[in-house]
Design a protein around this motif. Sequence first.
Motif, short mmCIF file in Angstrom:
data_model
loop_
_atom_site.label_atom_id
_atom_site.label_comp_id
_atom_site.label_asym_id
_atom_site.label_seq_id
_atom_site.Cartn_x
_atom_site.Cartn_y
_atom_site.Cartn_z
N THR A 50 1.47 25.72 24.28
CA THR A 50 0.01 25.93 24.29
C THR A 50 -0.73 24.61 24.35
OG1 THR A 50 -0.04 26.01 21.88
CG2 THR A 50 0.16 28.11 23.06
N THR A 51 -0.08 23.53 23.96
CA THR A 51 -0.68 22.20 24.10
C THR A 51 0.28 21.32 24.90
OG1 THR A 51 0.27 21.37 22.05
CG2 THR A 51 -1.94 22.33 21.92
N ILE A 52 -0.28 20.40 25.63
CA ILE A 52 0.51 19.45 26.40
C ILE A 52 0.02 18.05 26.09
CG2 ILE A 52 1.09 21.08 28.24
CD1 ILE A 52 -1.13 19.87 29.91
N ASP A 53 0.82 17.08 26.46
CA ASP A 53 0.46 15.68 26.22
C ASP A 53 -0.07 15.06 27.50
OD1 ASP A 53 1.38 15.87 23.66
OD2 ASP A 53 3.23 14.77 23.99
N TYR A 54 -1.18 14.34 27.37
CA TYR A 54 -1.68 13.52 28.47
C TYR A 54 -1.39 12.08 28.09
CZ TYR A 54 -4.64 10.97 31.64
OH TYR A 54 -5.08 10.09 32.58
N ILE B 284 16.16 1.56 32.44
CA ILE B 284 14.85 1.90 32.98
C ILE B 284 14.22 0.62 33.50
CG2 ILE B 284 12.55 2.74 32.37
CD1 ILE B 284 13.95 4.35 30.10
N SER B 285 13.65 0.69 34.68
CA SER B 285 12.94 -0.48 35.22
C SER B 285 11.48 -0.41 34.80
CB SER B 285 13.04 -0.51 36.74
OG SER B 285 12.28 0.54 37.30
N GLU B 286 10.81 -1.56 34.82
CA GLU B 286 9.40 -1.58 34.46
C GLU B 286 8.57 -0.75 35.44
OE1 GLU B 286 5.81 -4.73 33.50
OE2 GLU B 286 7.90 -5.36 33.24
N GLU B 287 9.00 -0.69 36.70
CA GLU B 287 8.28 0.11 37.69
C GLU B 287 8.33 1.60 37.34
OE1 GLU B 287 10.74 -2.19 38.68
OE2 GLU B 287 9.18 -3.71 38.96
N GLN B 288 9.42 2.05 36.75
CA GLN B 288 9.55 3.46 36.39
C GLN B 288 8.57 3.87 35.29
OE1 GLN B 288 13.98 3.05 35.99
NE2 GLN B 288 13.87 5.22 36.53
N LEU B 289 8.12 2.93 34.49
CA LEU B 289 7.22 3.25 33.39
C LEU B 289 5.92 3.89 33.87
CD1 LEU B 289 7.73 0.12 31.12
CD2 LEU B 289 8.76 2.40 30.85
N SER B 290 5.50 3.59 35.09
CA SER B 290 4.27 4.19 35.62
C SER B 290 4.39 5.71 35.75
CB SER B 290 3.89 3.57 36.96
OG SER B 290 4.86 3.90 37.95
N HIS B 291 5.63 6.22 35.80
CA HIS B 291 5.83 7.68 35.86
C HIS B 291 5.35 8.37 34.59
CE1 HIS B 291 7.92 7.48 39.61
NE2 HIS B 291 8.99 6.86 39.11
N LEU B 292 5.17 7.62 33.51
CA LEU B 292 4.70 8.23 32.26
C LEU B 292 3.27 8.75 32.38
CD1 LEU B 292 6.09 5.69 29.64
CD2 LEU B 292 6.87 8.04 30.02
N ASN B 293 2.48 8.21 33.29
CA ASN B 293 1.09 8.64 33.45
C ASN B 293 1.04 10.10 33.87
OD1 ASN B 293 -0.46 6.25 32.90
ND2 ASN B 293 0.42 5.39 34.77
N GLY B 294 0.18 10.85 33.18
CA GLY B 294 -0.03 12.23 33.58
C GLY B 294 0.15 13.21 32.44
#
Length: 138
Positions: free
Chosen positions: A50-54, A19-29
């Motif tokens: 019924t619940t999701i993670d932000y 995993i590249s450090e740039e890919q870590l931004s995909h975690l947002n959301g």
Amino acid sequence: MKPLYLGIFLILTSACKGISEEQLSHLNGYWEIASVTTSQGSTREYTVSTTIDYIELTDSLKGYRKKVQPNFDGTYVTNDDAEYFSIEKRDKTYYMHYQNEMAEWQEVLEVVGENEFRTRNDSGNTYTYRRYQPININ
């Protein structure tokens, strides 16, 4: 026999990409659990949550994760509870490190993409998440 060797080679080379450090931004959301695979190999698939993670991650590789409940109108119900984490890289592997008053734990980031990420905890259980798609009733 050659297709077998080719398949093994492709699996090994794709697994070594990391995993590249740039890919870590995909975690947002917003993310929902797709499946859990135990260390013994049994898998449970989740079709509806019924619940999701932000997840929100800053440039300094620190962030938080909150449980939220989606509404049909596109809004979310949440509270002030959050799990704060930091991400650190050790030996080409990224770890999400959590700590609160009750416990401290870490998860290995195995895959991070635009629409999926996967972690493995210290017990060897693997959690696969898919990007949350809001329910659209029109």
